[in-house]
Design a protein around this motif. Structure first.
Motif, PDB file in Angstrom:
ATOM      1  N   UNK A   1       0.809  -1.214   0.000  1.00 18.47           N
ATOM      2  CA  UNK A   1       0.000   0.000   0.000  1.00 18.47           C
ATOM      3  C   UNK A   1       0.840   1.261   0.000  1.00 18.47           C
ATOM      4  N   UNK A   2       2.147   1.142   0.303  1.00 19.94           N
ATOM      5  CA  UNK A   2       2.989   2.329   0.344  1.00 19.94           C
ATOM      6  C   UNK A   2       3.045   3.020  -1.012  1.00 19.94           C
ATOM      7  N   UNK A   3       2.933   2.270  -2.086  1.00 21.76           N
ATOM      8  CA  UNK A   3       3.019   2.865  -3.416  1.00 21.76           C
ATOM      9  C   UNK A   3       1.690   3.300  -3.976  1.00 21.76           C
ATOM     10  N   UNK A   4       0.600   3.201  -3.188  1.00 22.23           N
ATOM     11  CA  UNK A   4      -0.735   3.519  -3.678  1.00 22.23           C
ATOM     12  C   UNK A   4      -1.142   4.899  -3.181  1.00 22.23           C
ATOM     13  N   UNK A   5      -1.598   5.760  -4.097  1.00 26.98           N
ATOM     14  CA  UNK A   5      -2.036   7.104  -3.715  1.00 26.98           C
ATOM     15  C   UNK A   5      -3.080   7.589  -4.710  1.00 26.98           C
ATOM     16  N   UNK A   6      -3.848   8.587  -4.276  1.00 28.28           N
ATOM     17  CA  UNK A   6      -4.886   9.177  -5.112  1.00 28.28           C
ATOM     18  C   UNK A   6      -5.822   8.103  -5.670  1.00 28.28           C
ATOM     19  N   UNK A   7      -6.187   7.149  -4.811  1.00 29.53           N
ATOM     20  CA  UNK A   7      -6.990   6.011  -5.232  1.00 29.53           C
ATOM     21  C   UNK A   7      -8.330   6.028  -4.501  1.00 29.53           C
ATOM     22  N   UNK A   8      -9.223   5.174  -4.949  1.00 30.47           N
ATOM     23  CA  UNK A   8     -10.527   5.007  -4.313  1.00 30.47           C
ATOM     24  C   UNK A   8     -10.516   3.719  -3.493  1.00 30.47           C
ATOM     25  N   UNK A   9     -11.077   3.786  -2.302  1.00 34.57           N
ATOM     26  CA  UNK A   9     -11.249   2.606  -1.461  1.00 34.57           C
ATOM     27  C   UNK A   9     -12.722   2.229  -1.499  1.00 34.57           C
ATOM     28  N   UNK A  10     -13.011   1.024  -1.985  1.00 38.99           N
ATOM     29  CA  UNK A  10     -14.389   0.562  -2.113  1.00 38.99           C
ATOM     30  C   UNK A  10     -14.663  -0.449  -1.006  1.00 38.99           C
ATOM     31  N   UNK A  11     -15.638  -0.192  -0.181  1.00 40.45           N
ATOM     32  CA  UNK A  11     -16.016  -1.112   0.880  1.00 40.45           C
ATOM     33  C   UNK A  11     -17.274  -1.872   0.518  1.00 40.45           C
ATOM     34  N   UNK A  12     -17.162  -3.201   0.354  1.00 41.72           N
ATOM     35  CA  UNK A  12     -18.322  -4.023   0.017  1.00 41.72           C
ATOM     36  C   UNK A  12     -18.362  -4.346  -1.460  1.00 41.72           C
ATOM     37  N   UNK A  13     -18.474  -5.637  -1.786  1.00 41.98           N
ATOM     38  CA  UNK A  13     -18.502  -6.063  -3.189  1.00 41.98           C
ATOM     39  C   UNK A  13     -19.830  -6.745  -3.493  1.00 41.98           C
ATOM     40  N   UNK A  14     -20.921  -6.097  -3.132  1.00 42.02           N
ATOM     41  CA  UNK A  14     -22.232  -6.564  -3.556  1.00 42.02           C
ATOM     42  C   UNK A  14     -22.496  -6.106  -4.983  1.00 42.02           C
ATOM     43  N   UNK A  15     -23.768  -5.981  -5.331  1.00 39.99           N
ATOM     44  CA  UNK A  15     -24.108  -5.568  -6.695  1.00 39.99           C
ATOM     45  C   UNK A  15     -23.559  -4.186  -7.011  1.00 39.99           C
ATOM     46  N   UNK A  16     -23.794  -3.226  -6.108  1.00 38.27           N
ATOM     47  CA  UNK A  16     -23.304  -1.865  -6.328  1.00 38.27           C
ATOM     48  C   UNK A  16     -21.785  -1.831  -6.342  1.00 38.27           C
ATOM     49  N   UNK A  17     -21.160  -2.566  -5.419  1.00 38.42           N
ATOM     50  CA  UNK A  17     -19.709  -2.585  -5.358  1.00 38.42           C
ATOM     51  C   UNK A  17     -19.081  -3.153  -6.617  1.00 38.42           C
ATOM     52  N   UNK A  18     -19.679  -4.209  -7.166  1.00 36.85           N
ATOM     53  CA  UNK A  18     -19.140  -4.804  -8.395  1.00 36.85           C
ATOM     54  C   UNK A  18     -19.252  -3.842  -9.570  1.00 36.85           C
ATOM     55  N   UNK A  19     -20.381  -3.112  -9.655  1.00 36.64           N
ATOM     56  CA  UNK A  19     -20.557  -2.170 -10.754  1.00 36.64           C
ATOM     57  C   UNK A  19     -19.560  -1.016 -10.655  1.00 36.64           C
ATOM     58  N   UNK A  20     -19.383  -0.480  -9.448  1.00 37.20           N
ATOM     59  CA  UNK A  20     -18.426   0.618  -9.270  1.00 37.20           C
ATOM     60  C   UNK A  20     -17.011   0.144  -9.572  1.00 37.20           C
ATOM     61  N   UNK A  21     -16.669  -1.042  -9.077  1.00 36.85           N
ATOM     62  CA  UNK A  21     -15.328  -1.589  -9.312  1.00 36.85           C
ATOM     63  C   UNK A  21     -15.079  -1.815 -10.803  1.00 36.85           C
ATOM     64  N   UNK A  22     -16.079  -2.339 -11.479  1.00 37.16           N
ATOM     65  CA  UNK A  22     -15.919  -2.570 -12.919  1.00 37.16           C
ATOM     66  C   UNK A  22     -15.706  -1.260 -13.661  1.00 37.16           C
ATOM     67  N   UNK A  23     -16.467  -0.230 -13.285  1.00 33.04           N
ATOM     68  CA  UNK A  23     -16.321   1.066 -13.950  1.00 33.04           C
ATOM     69  C   UNK A  23     -14.933   1.652 -13.701  1.00 33.04           C
TER      70      UNK A  23
END
Length: 596
Positions: A407-429
């Motif tokens: 995680x030290x090299x990760x910045x300006x990213x989005x953290x998604x909590x929960x991989x239900x239907x909404x989480x899968x759609x957001x992650x895919x996008x």
């Protein structure tokens, strides 16, 4: 004209139940607690207004059947496969450890080993009807502790049959082993037949029924399938409730499952209420007056033992302490099927009449406490951090004990909590847009499935400060919480805000009542499923009326603002910054995959 006695009793039961539930609602107590209190008030052990509870019992059994049928409609075979680990491991640990603990305690007190095991059977079962109703009312069926509880309850229902058939063996009678094997074979055949019929014959049958366009015929067909499979289950030696649950699963994967659920819900809510009233009628006040200290000790001992066993079972499965506490509270009571076991045990000589009266009274009290325990459970779970020592002692390292990642090299990213239907759609996008992100989920089956698809996913508890730090909350562009657990979402917002005072936090919730609390905790934007669905309907209607786009947008904004502040409450302080605009797109941005 003589008025039927059953009609008089129904008027009395319904009237008292409404008055008691309304009175307790002013104290913000759950509906189930009010129904049980109403039954205790009018039953033979209370004022004696209802002397014969047999009629209510028939309605109660139908209510339980419909309750389990509707739950089965929400649990497709695919969803049930996701629960297999929770069902077998969690349920097996809960039933096994409870039976063992009660048996050892009974033997120490001088009870024979056979009777000790039987007492363990009685205590190991929990109330499917009460707990599922409470979880449904609180929208926590899909929460982590909800999945744990439901898995354990299904396993308990499966255990009722072997427990029943073990009674003759414990009583020293012969033929029990052969009967057990025969019923297990029948149960297996019933499950297979239900699944096959649900995939082949039932969809075609319901298609022909739906073609008539007569709703009443469709409802009768659905109820006929429910009651018919439940009846076949009873003939095979299983419980009616388990058969109804299988019937629901058989319909869940078809095209008519949602309509069947919508048609059954009104009947379920009405008839299942009679079950809770009938449970209250079983309360014998005379036992309380004769042995108040003994009843209090037994009730407290059962609640503490089962809550502790449920919590330990959850932590062994690597769930965090706060989930373990809620799961333990949900399974702490004694179940309705224990009454059936107690009756059979009394006939076999394993339980005296006095012990049966004491057991029923004590069981009803544990049931009455359960809705209150679940209602105040979130406050008790707030102190669950003290269970981390126990978790370390049993070697069940939870999702807050993870290996260090990149995680030290990760910045300006989005953290998604929960991989239900909404989480899968957001992650895919985000993935298709090549935007750096990391997903966190508490369901190990979901994590494994996502990683097989090559997705970046981190198994962990999003409410844990340690997990948020490892996910890079201090360098994150935003935190997006798409959990099915309202309590977990609230805890995650508080944890994130303590770590980072200005990170934008977007939260999706189901209930409108959760918005104010989440904003107070520091959420930047809150999307309520009920409200957003209604606003989408308004938007489509206005657009179909050919209104200008700016008029539609202004109307939607006014409706959203009026709904949030229409109760006259003062407007909350300005929230932290909203979600930032998208970053400038770079070629091939680096994505980090978290592994444990």
């Amino acid at each position: 004209m003589e008025v039927p006695a059953v009609l008089q009793e129904l008027v009395l039961v319904l009237g008292v139940a409404v008055v008691v539930v309304l009175a307790l609602s002013h104290l913000r107590l759950p509906t189930i607690a009010g129904l049980i209190a109403a039954g205790a008030l009018i039953g033979p052990g209370g004022l004696g207004l209802i002397h014969d509870a047999a009629r209510m019992t028939v309605l109660a059994e139908i209510g339980v059947v419909l309750l389990l049928f509707s739950i089965g409609l929400e649990f497709s075979l695919a969803r049930l496969r996701r629960l297999w680990r929770v069902l077998l491991l969690g349920g097996g640990l809960q039933v096994g450890l409870t039976t063992l603990g009660v048996s050892v305690g009974a033997v120490v007190l001088g009870v024979t080993p056979a009777r000790g095991v039987f007492f363990g059977f009685l205590v190991a079962l929990s109330s499917t009807a009460i707990v599922l109703r409470a979880l449904t009312e609180r929208h926590e069926v899909d929460a982590p502790h909800g999945r744990l509880i439901i898995g354990a309850l299904i396993f308990q229902d499966l255990c009722v049959v072997p427990m029943m058939l073990a009674i003759p063996l414990l009583a020293g009678q012969r033929g029990g082993a052969a009967a057990l094997l025969g019923v297990l074979i029948k149960a297996t055949l019933l499950v297979v037949a239900t699944v096959v019929l649900g995939r082949t014959v039932v969809p075609r049958f319901l298609k022909d029924v739906a073609a008539t366009r007569r709703r009443e015929v469709f409802i009768l067909a659905v109820l006929g399938l429910c009651v018919g499979i439940a009846w076949l289950s009873a003939l095979a030696g299983l419980s009616l409730a388990l058969g109804a649950f299988l019937a629901g699963i058989a319909l869940a994967d078809g095209d008519y499952g949602h309509q069947a659920l919508a048609d059954v819900l009104p009947l379920r809510e009405t008839l299942s209420s009679f079950f809770f009233i009938s449970v209250g009628m079983l309360l014998d006040v005379r036992v309380l007056m004769e042995r108040p200290l003994l009843v209090a000790v037994l009730v407290l001992g059962v609640l503490v033992l089962k809550a502790l066993v449920g919590a330990v079972s959850a932590m062994v499965m690597r769930f965090p302490p706060w989930v373990a506490v809620l799961a333990g509270l949900g399974l702490a009571q004694i179940g309705e099927f224990s009454f059936v076991l107690a009756h059979e045990g009394a006939l076999a000589g394993l339980l005296s009449n006095e012990e049966q009266r004491l057991f029923i009274t004590m069981s009803v009290l544990t049931m009455a406490v359960t809705p209150l325990a679940l209602h105040f459970g979130p406050r008790l779970a707030a102190g669950a951090a003290h269970l981390k020592r126990l978790e370390a002692l049993i070697g069940a390292h939870g999702p807050h004990h993870l290996e260090e990642s990149h995680s030290d090299g990760l910045s300006d990213h989005y953290i998604i909590g929960g991989l239900g239907t909404a989480g899968r759609l957001v992650t895919r996008a985000l993935r298709e847009s090549q935007v750096p992100h990391v997903c966190i989920d508490l369901d190990p089956e979901v994590v494994s499935e996502a990683r097989r698809r090559g997705e970046s996913l981190y198994y962990g508890d999003i409410t844990s400060a340690e997990i948020l730090e490892k996910a890079g909350i201090h360098r994150a562009r935003a935190l997006v919480l798409l959990l099915d657990d309202p309590l977990g979402a609230a805890r995650a917002v508080s944890a994130a805000r303590r770590l980072h005072a200005s990170v934008p936090i977007l939260v999706r919730v189901q209930r409108l009542g959760d918005i104010a609390d989440l904003r107070e905790r520091g959420a930047s934007e809150v999307l309520a499923g009920e409200l957003e669905t209604a606003l989408e309907a308004v938007s489509r209607v206005l657009k179909s009326a050919a209104l200008p786009e700016e008029v539609v947008l202004r109307m939607l904004e006014d409706l959203r603002r009026d709904h949030h502040h229409g109760d006259g409450a003062p407007e909350p302080p300005p929230p932290p910054p909203a979600l930032p605009p998208p970053p400038s797109r770079k070629e091939g941005p680096e994505r980090t995959e978290y592994r444990h």
